[in-house]
Design a protein around this motif. Structure first.
Motif, PDB file in Angstrom:
ATOM      1  N   THR A   1      45.361 -37.806 -24.221  1.00  0.00           N
ATOM      2  CA  THR A   1      44.166 -37.898 -25.355  1.00  0.00           C
ATOM      3  C   THR A   1      44.748 -36.722 -26.202  1.00  0.00           C
ATOM      4  O   THR A   1      44.121 -36.678 -27.271  1.00  0.00           O
ATOM      5  CB  THR A   1      43.086 -37.764 -24.900  1.00  0.00           C
ATOM      6  N   HIS A   2      45.940 -36.131 -25.733  1.00  0.00           N
ATOM      7  CA  HIS A   2      46.499 -34.628 -26.594  1.00  0.00           C
ATOM      8  C   HIS A   2      48.011 -34.602 -26.410  1.00  0.00           C
ATOM      9  O   HIS A   2      48.514 -35.140 -25.328  1.00  0.00           O
ATOM     10  CB  HIS A   2      45.583 -33.557 -26.699  1.00  0.00           C
ATOM     11  N   ASP A   3      48.518 -33.578 -27.147  1.00  0.00           N
ATOM     12  CA  ASP A   3      50.099 -33.392 -26.872  1.00  0.00           C
ATOM     13  C   ASP A   3      50.010 -31.771 -26.834  1.00  0.00           C
ATOM     14  O   ASP A   3      51.169 -31.290 -27.319  1.00  0.00           O
ATOM     15  CB  ASP A   3      50.782 -33.985 -27.971  1.00  0.00           C
ATOM     16  N   TYR A   4      49.098 -31.104 -26.305  1.00  0.00           N
ATOM     17  CA  TYR A   4      49.414 -29.803 -26.160  1.00  0.00           C
ATOM     18  C   TYR A   4      50.237 -29.359 -24.910  1.00  0.00           C
ATOM     19  O   TYR A   4      49.944 -29.993 -23.886  1.00  0.00           O
ATOM     20  CB  TYR A   4      47.831 -29.011 -25.889  1.00  0.00           C
ATOM     21  N   PRO A   5      51.168 -28.491 -25.026  1.00  0.00           N
ATOM     22  CA  PRO A   5      52.207 -28.275 -24.050  1.00  0.00           C
ATOM     23  C   PRO A   5      51.711 -27.357 -22.945  1.00  0.00           C
ATOM     24  O   PRO A   5      50.655 -26.794 -23.082  1.00  0.00           O
ATOM     25  CB  PRO A   5      53.157 -27.501 -24.731  1.00  0.00           C
ATOM     26  N   ASP A   6      52.587 -27.583 -21.517  1.00  0.00           N
ATOM     27  CA  ASP A   6      52.335 -26.759 -20.563  1.00  0.00           C
ATOM     28  C   ASP A   6      50.849 -26.803 -19.776  1.00  0.00           C
ATOM     29  O   ASP A   6      50.385 -25.875 -19.350  1.00  0.00           O
ATOM     30  CB  ASP A   6      52.591 -25.325 -20.887  1.00  0.00           C
ATOM     31  N   ALA A   7      50.056 -27.878 -20.132  1.00  0.00           N
ATOM     32  CA  ALA A   7      48.848 -28.033 -19.339  1.00  0.00           C
ATOM     33  C   ALA A   7      48.985 -28.064 -17.741  1.00  0.00           C
ATOM     34  O   ALA A   7      49.598 -28.408 -17.223  1.00  0.00           O
ATOM     35  CB  ALA A   7      48.017 -29.192 -19.856  1.00  0.00           C
ATOM     36  N   VAL A   8      47.965 -27.038 -17.291  1.00  0.00           N
ATOM     37  CA  VAL A   8      47.927 -26.833 -15.855  1.00  0.00           C
ATOM     38  C   VAL A   8      46.653 -26.888 -15.304  1.00  0.00           C
ATOM     39  O   VAL A   8      45.663 -26.161 -16.273  1.00  0.00           O
ATOM     40  CB  VAL A   8      48.763 -25.635 -15.210  1.00  0.00           C
ATOM     41  N   PRO A   9      46.363 -27.197 -14.183  1.00  0.00           N
ATOM     42  CA  PRO A   9      44.993 -27.153 -13.448  1.00  0.00           C
ATOM     43  C   PRO A   9      44.633 -25.835 -13.405  1.00  0.00           C
ATOM     44  O   PRO A   9      45.365 -24.787 -13.306  1.00  0.00           O
ATOM     45  CB  PRO A   9      45.051 -27.842 -12.138  1.00  0.00           C
ATOM     46  N   ALA A  10      43.285 -25.663 -13.692  1.00  0.00           N
ATOM     47  CA  ALA A  10      42.612 -24.253 -13.606  1.00  0.00           C
ATOM     48  C   ALA A  10      41.131 -24.564 -13.321  1.00  0.00           C
ATOM     49  O   ALA A  10      40.731 -25.522 -13.205  1.00  0.00           O
ATOM     50  CB  ALA A  10      42.822 -23.661 -14.862  1.00  0.00           C
ATOM     51  N   ARG A  11      40.456 -23.433 -12.988  1.00  0.00           N
ATOM     52  CA  ARG A  11      39.222 -23.280 -12.700  1.00  0.00           C
ATOM     53  C   ARG A  11      38.420 -22.114 -13.490  1.00  0.00           C
ATOM     54  O   ARG A  11      39.221 -21.106 -13.879  1.00  0.00           O
ATOM     55  CB  ARG A  11      38.956 -22.925 -11.301  1.00  0.00           C
ATOM     56  N   LEU A  12      37.196 -22.601 -14.323  1.00  0.00           N
ATOM     57  CA  LEU A  12      36.596 -21.587 -14.923  1.00  0.00           C
ATOM     58  C   LEU A  12      35.334 -21.232 -14.037  1.00  0.00           C
ATOM     59  O   LEU A  12      34.490 -22.094 -13.562  1.00  0.00           O
ATOM     60  CB  LEU A  12      36.164 -22.353 -16.216  1.00  0.00           C
ATOM     61  N   ARG A  13      35.176 -19.900 -13.883  1.00  0.00           N
ATOM     62  CA  ARG A  13      34.024 -19.247 -13.034  1.00  0.00           C
ATOM     63  C   ARG A  13      32.935 -18.917 -14.105  1.00  0.00           C
ATOM     64  O   ARG A  13      33.207 -18.517 -15.186  1.00  0.00           O
ATOM     65  CB  ARG A  13      34.485 -18.216 -12.257  1.00  0.00           C
ATOM     66  N   GLY A  14      31.636 -19.022 -13.633  1.00  0.00           N
ATOM     67  CA  GLY A  14      30.849 -18.526 -14.732  1.00  0.00           C
ATOM     68  C   GLY A  14      30.086 -19.449 -15.654  1.00  0.00           C
ATOM     69  O   GLY A  14      29.376 -19.120 -16.353  1.00  0.00           O
ATOM     70  N   TRP A  15      30.650 -20.736 -15.620  1.00  0.00           N
ATOM     71  CA  TRP A  15      30.031 -21.837 -16.517  1.00  0.00           C
ATOM     72  C   TRP A  15      29.973 -23.016 -15.851  1.00  0.00           C
ATOM     73  O   TRP A  15      30.594 -23.398 -14.756  1.00  0.00           O
ATOM     74  CB  TRP A  15      31.119 -22.085 -17.819  1.00  0.00           C
ATOM     75  N   ARG A  16      29.020 -24.056 -16.412  1.00  0.00           N
ATOM     76  CA  ARG A  16      28.773 -25.365 -15.497  1.00  0.00           C
ATOM     77  C   ARG A  16      28.855 -26.361 -16.891  1.00  0.00           C
ATOM     78  O   ARG A  16      28.603 -26.030 -17.844  1.00  0.00           O
ATOM     79  CB  ARG A  16      27.645 -25.536 -14.856  1.00  0.00           C
ATOM     80  N   ARG A  17      29.275 -27.629 -16.537  1.00  0.00           N
ATOM     81  CA  ARG A  17      29.099 -28.701 -17.476  1.00  0.00           C
ATOM     82  C   ARG A  17      27.662 -29.217 -17.607  1.00  0.00           C
ATOM     83  O   ARG A  17      27.037 -29.337 -16.469  1.00  0.00           O
ATOM     84  CB  ARG A  17      30.027 -29.734 -16.976  1.00  0.00           C
ATOM     85  N   VAL A  18      27.509 -29.718 -18.822  1.00  0.00           N
ATOM     86  CA  VAL A  18      26.313 -30.270 -19.125  1.00  0.00           C
ATOM     87  C   VAL A  18      26.379 -31.149 -20.212  1.00  0.00           C
ATOM     88  O   VAL A  18      27.088 -30.956 -21.163  1.00  0.00           O
ATOM     89  CB  VAL A  18      24.918 -29.321 -19.224  1.00  0.00           C
ATOM     90  N   TRP A  19      25.696 -32.480 -20.055  1.00  0.00           N
ATOM     91  CA  TRP A  19      25.466 -33.321 -21.149  1.00  0.00           C
ATOM     92  C   TRP A  19      24.496 -32.567 -22.196  1.00  0.00           C
ATOM     93  O   TRP A  19      23.179 -32.299 -21.756  1.00  0.00           O
ATOM     94  CB  TRP A  19      24.860 -34.828 -20.838  1.00  0.00           C
ATOM     95  N   ARG A  20      24.619 -32.524 -23.623  1.00  0.00           N
ATOM     96  CA  ARG A  20      24.157 -31.908 -24.339  1.00  0.00           C
ATOM     97  C   ARG A  20      23.524 -32.734 -25.562  1.00  0.00           C
ATOM     98  O   ARG A  20      24.495 -33.129 -26.196  1.00  0.00           O
ATOM     99  CB  ARG A  20      24.685 -30.448 -24.772  1.00  0.00           C
ATOM    100  N   ASN A  21      22.253 -33.235 -25.671  1.00  0.00           N
ATOM    101  CA  ASN A  21      21.873 -33.729 -26.871  1.00  0.00           C
ATOM    102  C   ASN A  21      21.935 -32.534 -28.016  1.00  0.00           C
ATOM    103  O   ASN A  21      21.506 -31.501 -27.944  1.00  0.00           O
ATOM    104  CB  ASN A  21      20.389 -34.296 -26.935  1.00  0.00           C
ATOM    105  N   THR A  22      22.072 -33.131 -29.429  1.00  0.00           N
ATOM    106  CA  THR A  22      22.465 -32.140 -30.442  1.00  0.00           C
ATOM    107  C   THR A  22      21.706 -32.767 -31.777  1.00  0.00           C
ATOM    108  O   THR A  22      21.253 -34.069 -31.682  1.00  0.00           O
ATOM    109  CB  THR A  22      24.058 -31.977 -30.778  1.00  0.00           C
ATOM    110  N   THR A  23      21.467 -32.083 -32.649  1.00  0.00           N
ATOM    111  CA  THR A  23      21.205 -32.535 -34.017  1.00  0.00           C
ATOM    112  C   THR A  23      22.336 -33.294 -34.751  1.00  0.00           C
ATOM    113  O   THR A  23      21.978 -33.612 -35.780  1.00  0.00           O
ATOM    114  CB  THR A  23      20.414 -31.341 -34.630  1.00  0.00           C
ATOM    115  N   LEU A  24      23.549 -33.105 -34.275  1.00  0.00           N
ATOM    116  CA  LEU A  24      24.752 -33.701 -34.875  1.00  0.00           C
ATOM    117  C   LEU A  24      25.095 -35.068 -35.013  1.00  0.00           C
ATOM    118  O   LEU A  24      25.697 -35.427 -35.743  1.00  0.00           O
ATOM    119  CB  LEU A  24      26.025 -32.790 -34.460  1.00  0.00           C
ATOM    120  N   ARG A  25      24.729 -35.910 -33.915  1.00  0.00           N
ATOM    121  CA  ARG A  25      25.049 -37.290 -33.578  1.00  0.00           C
ATOM    122  C   ARG A  25      24.083 -37.619 -32.600  1.00  0.00           C
ATOM    123  O   ARG A  25      23.257 -37.348 -31.977  1.00  0.00           O
ATOM    124  CB  ARG A  25      26.238 -37.583 -33.351  1.00  0.00           C
TER     125      ARG A  25
END
Length: 185
Positions: free
Chosen positions: A17-41
């Protein structure tokens, strides 16, 4: 000077879905994913929120020349946050999250696009294998959602073809987490 990087935790994990170079697996500590309803769509955004007890998988990739314009346009509705020390203190890394002022807490059940979920799961499968797909579902909140089945007429602009096995994997996990699939409107 080191180019800045982004931490992708959803569709940006799928390199198709993109052409950004040198993508590597990583982990993000201290954050979690969530489905978020918004006023935008009318459909939810996949976002992240600060959570000191969580850790999520994703990809880190360079933003050559610090040219954020195209990525910011793709990730409209989000704001960037510096998470360098939570990913890799040697790199400047930012993550996109929906700002609180755009949250819509009055909407009961998020609506998710199935083709978006397909793309995300395909990316996690390719990068992290089936164990990574399991971690994606397990570390994402909001699966009480209505999943709009837009496979016949995709609403997600970066949809990708899925194999029968990938489709079965997505559908199996949606069933496990209790997401309700409905025909897209």
């Amino acid at each position: 000077m080191t180019d800045p990087h982004f931490f992708g935790y959803g569709s940006l994990v799928n390199a198709a879905t993109h052409d950004y170079p040198d993508a590597v697996p990583a982990r993000l500590r201290g954050w979690r994913r969530v489905w978020r309803n918004t006023t935008l769509r009318d459909v939810a955004f996949l976002s992240v929120v600060s959570d000191g007890c969580s850790e999520i998988d994703g990809l880190v990739a360079r933003v050559p020349g610090a040219d954020w314009q195209a990525l910011d346009a793709r990730e409209w509705g989000y704001q960037r946050h510096d998470v360098s020390t939570l990913v890799d203190p040697r790199l400047p890394v930012e993550v996109y999250a929906v700002p609180e002022e755009n949250w819509n807490p009055n909407t009961a059940r998020p609506k998710l696009l199935l083709r978006y979920i397909d793309v995300v799961v395909q990316g996690f499968l390719r990068v992290f294998g089936e164990a990574g797909v399991a971690r994606f579902f397990e570390t994402t909140a909001g699966w009480e959602a209505l999943v709009l089945d837009d496979r016949a007429v995709p609403r997600y602009p970066r949809h990708q073809p899925l194999s029968a096995a990938e489709t079965a994997l997505v559908d199996g996990w949606l069933s496990r987490v209790g997401a309700e699939k409905v025909v897209s409107d």
